[in-house]
Design a protein around this motif. Structure first.
Motif, mmCIF file in Angstrom:
data_model
loop_
_atom_site.group_PDB
_atom_site.id
_atom_site.type_symbol
_atom_site.label_atom_id
_atom_site.label_comp_id
_atom_site.label_asym_id
_atom_site.label_seq_id
_atom_site.Cartn_x
_atom_site.Cartn_y
_atom_site.Cartn_z
ATOM 1 N N MET A 74 98.734 77.522 127.519
ATOM 2 C CA MET A 74 98.086 78.640 128.459
ATOM 3 C C MET A 74 99.025 78.737 129.627
ATOM 4 S SD MET A 74 95.287 80.133 127.890
ATOM 5 C CE MET A 74 94.991 80.540 129.400
ATOM 6 N N ALA A 75 99.513 78.014 130.276
ATOM 7 C CA ALA A 75 100.296 77.932 131.401
ATOM 8 C C ALA A 75 101.488 78.623 131.052
ATOM 9 C CB ALA A 75 100.630 76.422 131.774
ATOM 10 N N THR A 76 102.051 78.332 129.948
ATOM 11 C CA THR A 76 103.270 79.196 129.437
ATOM 12 C C THR A 76 103.067 80.450 129.532
ATOM 13 O OG1 THR A 76 104.355 77.285 128.453
ATOM 14 C CG2 THR A 76 104.888 79.466 127.436
ATOM 15 N N GLU A 77 101.876 81.081 128.890
ATOM 16 C CA GLU A 77 101.470 82.305 128.544
ATOM 17 C C GLU A 77 101.263 82.989 130.127
ATOM 18 O OE1 GLU A 77 101.801 83.840 126.098
ATOM 19 O OE2 GLU A 77 102.308 82.362 124.896
ATOM 20 N N LEU A 94 110.001 82.750 136.937
ATOM 21 C CA LEU A 94 109.292 83.140 138.119
ATOM 22 C C LEU A 94 110.122 83.016 139.514
ATOM 23 C CD1 LEU A 94 105.840 81.966 137.644
ATOM 24 C CD2 LEU A 94 106.681 83.707 136.781
ATOM 25 N N PHE A 95 111.672 82.741 139.296
ATOM 26 C CA PHE A 95 112.568 82.778 140.518
ATOM 27 C C PHE A 95 112.209 83.798 141.460
ATOM 28 C CE2 PHE A 95 116.557 83.582 142.555
ATOM 29 C CZ PHE A 95 116.469 82.502 143.277
ATOM 30 N N PRO A 135 109.392 73.056 132.490
ATOM 31 C CA PRO A 135 109.025 73.151 133.765
ATOM 32 C C PRO A 135 110.185 73.901 134.406
ATOM 33 C CG PRO A 135 108.317 71.134 133.430
ATOM 34 C CD PRO A 135 108.960 71.570 132.245
ATOM 35 N N LEU A 136 111.415 73.756 133.974
ATOM 36 C CA LEU A 136 112.638 74.273 134.552
ATOM 37 C C LEU A 136 112.769 75.637 134.109
ATOM 38 C CD1 LEU A 136 115.399 74.145 136.225
ATOM 39 C CD2 LEU A 136 116.442 73.341 134.202
ATOM 40 N N ARG A 182 104.931 76.461 142.932
ATOM 41 C CA ARG A 182 105.224 75.571 144.208
ATOM 42 C C ARG A 182 106.826 75.274 143.912
ATOM 43 N NH1 ARG A 182 101.263 72.155 143.890
ATOM 44 N NH2 ARG A 182 100.098 73.413 145.495
ATOM 45 N N ALA A 183 107.316 75.230 142.716
ATOM 46 C CA ALA A 183 108.910 74.686 142.624
ATOM 47 C C ALA A 183 109.597 75.795 143.101
ATOM 48 C CB ALA A 183 109.122 74.648 141.062
ATOM 49 N N VAL A 184 109.085 77.309 142.948
ATOM 50 C CA VAL A 184 109.718 78.384 143.500
ATOM 51 C C VAL A 184 109.489 78.872 145.131
ATOM 52 C CG1 VAL A 184 110.216 79.416 141.362
ATOM 53 C CG2 VAL A 184 108.373 80.259 142.430
ATOM 54 N N ARG A 185 108.171 78.417 145.200
ATOM 55 C CA ARG A 185 107.802 78.691 146.801
ATOM 56 C C ARG A 185 107.119 77.458 146.997
ATOM 57 N NH1 ARG A 185 109.646 83.080 149.201
ATOM 58 N NH2 ARG A 185 109.510 84.824 147.785
ATOM 59 N N PRO A 186 107.663 76.304 147.765
ATOM 60 C CA PRO A 186 107.219 75.164 148.146
ATOM 61 C C PRO A 186 106.041 75.203 149.212
ATOM 62 C CG PRO A 186 109.688 75.115 148.026
ATOM 63 C CD PRO A 186 109.375 76.525 147.852
#
Length: 226
Positions: A208-211, A25-26, A18-19, A65-69
Motif C-alpha cells: 500500500m505504501a508503495t502504491e 518523491l525527490f 526506501p531509497l 521525511r526522507a525528502v523533507r526532514p
C-alpha cells in the motif's frame, strides 16, 4: 529465487525500497501530511515475517521525511470510525493542523450495517471532501481490495463495489489521488490479511505504501511537465 522461498520486503516485486521511494518523491513539496478516518487509514495490521511491522501511513510519512526532514505528520484515524464519526471528531482537528497533503477514508465501517445507506455514505464522504478541499491540500484515498471480506454479509462484494464507485467519483471530482486496490495483484497473496481477516498484514501495508508513493510521484511528474 525458488518459488517456495518466502518473500521479504527486500525481495517483494510489489514493494519499493526506501531509497527508491525517496527517489521517486525527490523534490516533493509537501511538508504537512495528515491522515483521517478508520483503522484502514491508520494502517492497522498484524506482522508478516520478513517485513517491518509498520502501517502504510507511517511508512509514507517516513518516505516524505526522507525528502523533507521538516515534515509534520498528524494521524487522527481511529479503529472503527465511521464517516459520521470522522466528520464529528477528526476533520476539524486536522484542518486546524493545516495539511498540504491529506488522506481521506473510503467508508469501510459504514458497510457493516445490516442495510448500508449508500446515499448517506456518499453525502458524508462528499462533505468530507468539501471541507478538506478548503485546505488546498492534495487529497489522497484508496479503494477497498477484494481480499477484504466479511462473510456474514452474503452481498459483501457488492457493497464494496458500490462504496468504491463512490470513492472513485469523489476522487475524480476533487482531484484526489486514488490508489485503486480493488483488483490489485496483492489481493491474491497468501498471508495478506492479519489474524482478524480484515486488515492487511505488514506485507500488504508495505505494498500500500508503495502504491501511495507511485501515485504521488505521478502528481509530481504531471506538475513538472505542466
Amino acid at each position: 529465487m525458488n518459488a517456495a522461498t518466502p518473500l521479504t520486503e527486500e525481495s517483494d516485486p510489489l514493494c519499493l525500497s526506501p531509497l527508491d521511494s525517496a527517489a521517486l518523491l525527490f523534490g516533493a513539496p509537501w511538508r504537512r501530511f495528515a491522515v483521517i478516518g478508520d483503522s484502514l487509514s491508520a494502517g492497522t495490521g498484524g506482522p508478516t515475517p520478513g517485513y517491518r511491522h509498520r502501517g502504510w501511513s507511517d511508512r509514507l510519512a517516513d518516505v516524505l521525511r526522507a525528502v523533507r526532514p521538516d515534515l509534520a505528520y498528524l494521524n487522527t484515524a481511529e479503529d472503527g470510525a465511521t464517516t459520521a464519526q470522522t466528520l464529528d471528531s477528526q476533520i476539524d482537528r486536522v484542518l486546524g493542523f493545516g495539511p498540504d497533503l491529506l488522506h481521506l477514508p473510503c467508508g469501510a465501517n459504514d458497510l457493516l450495517r445490516r442495510e448500508p445507506d449508500f446515499a448517506e455514505i456518499g453525502r458524508r464522504l462528499r462533505r468530507m471532501y468539501e471541507l478538506a478541499s478548503e485546505s488546498d491540500a492534495l487529497l489522497t484515498t484508496f479503494t477497498l481490495g477484494k481480499a477484504y471480506v466479511v462473510p456474514v454479509f452474503p452481498d459483501w462484494s457488492e457493497r464494496v463495489v458500490r462504496c468504491n464507485d463512490i470513492t472513485r467519483e469523489l476522487a475524480a471530482a476533487y482531484g484526489a489521488v486514488v490508489v485503486d486496490m480493488w483488483d490489485h495483484a496483492v489481493n491474491g497473496r497468501d498471508g495478506l490479511l492479519s489474524e482478524d481477516r480484515i486488515h492487511f498484514a505488514a506485507s500488504g501495508q508495505a505494498v500500500m505504501a508503495t502504491e501511495m508513493v507511485k501515485g504521488l510521484s505521478h502528481v509530481l511528474a504531471r506538475t513538472a511537465h505542466a
